[in-house]
Design a protein around this motif. Structure first.
Motif, PDB file in Angstrom:
ATOM      1  N   ARG A 162       0.847  -1.188   0.000  1.00  0.00           N
ATOM      2  CA  ARG A 162       0.000   0.000   0.000  1.00  0.00           C
ATOM      3  C   ARG A 162       0.883   1.239   0.000  1.00  0.00           C
ATOM      4  O   ARG A 162       1.983   1.242   0.556  1.00  0.00           O
ATOM      5  CB  ARG A 162      -0.967   0.018   1.174  1.00  0.00           C
ATOM      6  CG  ARG A 162      -0.330   0.111   2.522  1.00  0.00           C
ATOM      7  CD  ARG A 162      -1.394   0.114   3.632  1.00  0.00           C
ATOM      8  NE  ARG A 162      -0.774   0.010   4.915  1.00  0.00           N
ATOM      9  CZ  ARG A 162      -0.226   1.018   5.585  1.00  0.00           C
ATOM     10  NH1 ARG A 162      -0.239   2.221   5.077  1.00  0.00           N
ATOM     11  NH2 ARG A 162       0.340   0.832   6.761  1.00  0.00           N
ATOM     12  N   LYS A 163       0.381   2.223  -0.652  1.00  0.00           N
ATOM     13  CA  LYS A 163       1.078   3.501  -0.689  1.00  0.00           C
ATOM     14  C   LYS A 163       0.204   4.488   0.064  1.00  0.00           C
ATOM     15  O   LYS A 163      -0.918   4.765  -0.354  1.00  0.00           O
ATOM     16  CB  LYS A 163       1.284   3.939  -2.132  1.00  0.00           C
ATOM     17  CG  LYS A 163       2.218   5.081  -2.267  1.00  0.00           C
ATOM     18  CD  LYS A 163       2.594   5.294  -3.722  1.00  0.00           C
ATOM     19  CE  LYS A 163       3.644   6.374  -3.799  1.00  0.00           C
ATOM     20  NZ  LYS A 163       4.039   6.633  -5.159  1.00  0.00           N
ATOM     21  N   PRO A 164       0.695   4.975   1.196  1.00  0.00           N
ATOM     22  CA  PRO A 164      -0.106   5.907   1.984  1.00  0.00           C
ATOM     23  C   PRO A 164      -0.481   7.136   1.161  1.00  0.00           C
ATOM     24  O   PRO A 164       0.198   7.462   0.197  1.00  0.00           O
ATOM     25  CB  PRO A 164       0.826   6.292   3.138  1.00  0.00           C
ATOM     26  CG  PRO A 164       1.815   5.183   3.210  1.00  0.00           C
ATOM     27  CD  PRO A 164       1.982   4.698   1.799  1.00  0.00           C
ATOM     28  N   PRO A 165      -1.547   7.791   1.538  1.00  0.00           N
ATOM     29  CA  PRO A 165      -1.996   8.943   0.749  1.00  0.00           C
ATOM     30  C   PRO A 165      -1.002  10.104   0.809  1.00  0.00           C
ATOM     31  O   PRO A 165      -0.630  10.545   1.884  1.00  0.00           O
ATOM     32  CB  PRO A 165      -3.329   9.327   1.389  1.00  0.00           C
ATOM     33  CG  PRO A 165      -3.395   8.619   2.683  1.00  0.00           C
ATOM     34  CD  PRO A 165      -2.405   7.507   2.663  1.00  0.00           C
ATOM     35  N   TYR A 166      -0.567  10.471  -0.350  1.00  0.00           N
ATOM     36  CA  TYR A 166       0.250  11.676  -0.515  1.00  0.00           C
ATOM     37  C   TYR A 166      -0.479  12.513  -1.552  1.00  0.00           C
ATOM     38  O   TYR A 166      -0.730  12.042  -2.656  1.00  0.00           O
ATOM     39  CB  TYR A 166       1.651  11.355  -1.014  1.00  0.00           C
ATOM     40  CG  TYR A 166       2.430  10.460  -0.092  1.00  0.00           C
ATOM     41  CD1 TYR A 166       2.897  10.926   1.126  1.00  0.00           C
ATOM     42  CD2 TYR A 166       2.680   9.142  -0.433  1.00  0.00           C
ATOM     43  CE1 TYR A 166       3.612  10.095   1.986  1.00  0.00           C
ATOM     44  CE2 TYR A 166       3.402   8.309   0.410  1.00  0.00           C
ATOM     45  CZ  TYR A 166       3.862   8.789   1.617  1.00  0.00           C
ATOM     46  OH  TYR A 166       4.561   7.966   2.451  1.00  0.00           O
TER      47      TYR A 166
END
Length: 136
Positions: A35-39
């Protein structure tokens, strides 16, 4: 390349890498989550449940390649994956739940025996502590 190097390279891109062996499940005991955290309002998640580590890593490679960036190293073989797979499979056979996670922010994180532990500098240290926590 080593499994730890693969996972750390994934983490350096901002993707959180989590792999789990789940002993109570009779099939597809391996879980892999990326998962790619929200940026800036973006969010990405991938993963699934797999019969073995090789299939989980193949899926991760395929999914990671869809993200922007230089992923040319993704196809490099992982020389120690079989050793980790055997160890984690043995834990699963014994009914243990064992989770290892890596992210750029928290580095190596372990969930073993119902306990979350953080601050490990490398995969081996993380796994050895998990084994000790489980009495192996």
């Amino acid at each position: 390349m080593l499994l730890a190097e693969f996972v750390e390279r994934v983490g350096q891109t901002g993707v959180v890498f989590m792999m789990k062996i789940d002993g109570p499940r009779p099939r597809n005991k391996w879980t892999l989550r990326l998962r790619k955290p929200p940026y800036a309002d973006e969010y990405w998640m991938s993963g699934g449940d797999f019969a073995d580590l090789d299939r989980a890593l193949a899926s991760a490679r395929k999914d990671l390649a869809t993200l922007p960036g230089d992923w040319s190293w993704l196809d490099e073989p992982i020389s120690d994956a079989d050793g980790y797979a055997e160890l984690f499979d043995a834990l699963g056979e014994a009914g243990q739940l064992f989770i290892v996670q890596y992210s750029l922010d928290s580095k190596w994180v372990l969930f073993a025996g119902g306990v979350k532990q953080e601050g490990f500098t490398n995969l081996d240290e993380c796994v050895l502590e998990g084994l000790a926590e489980l009495g192996w």
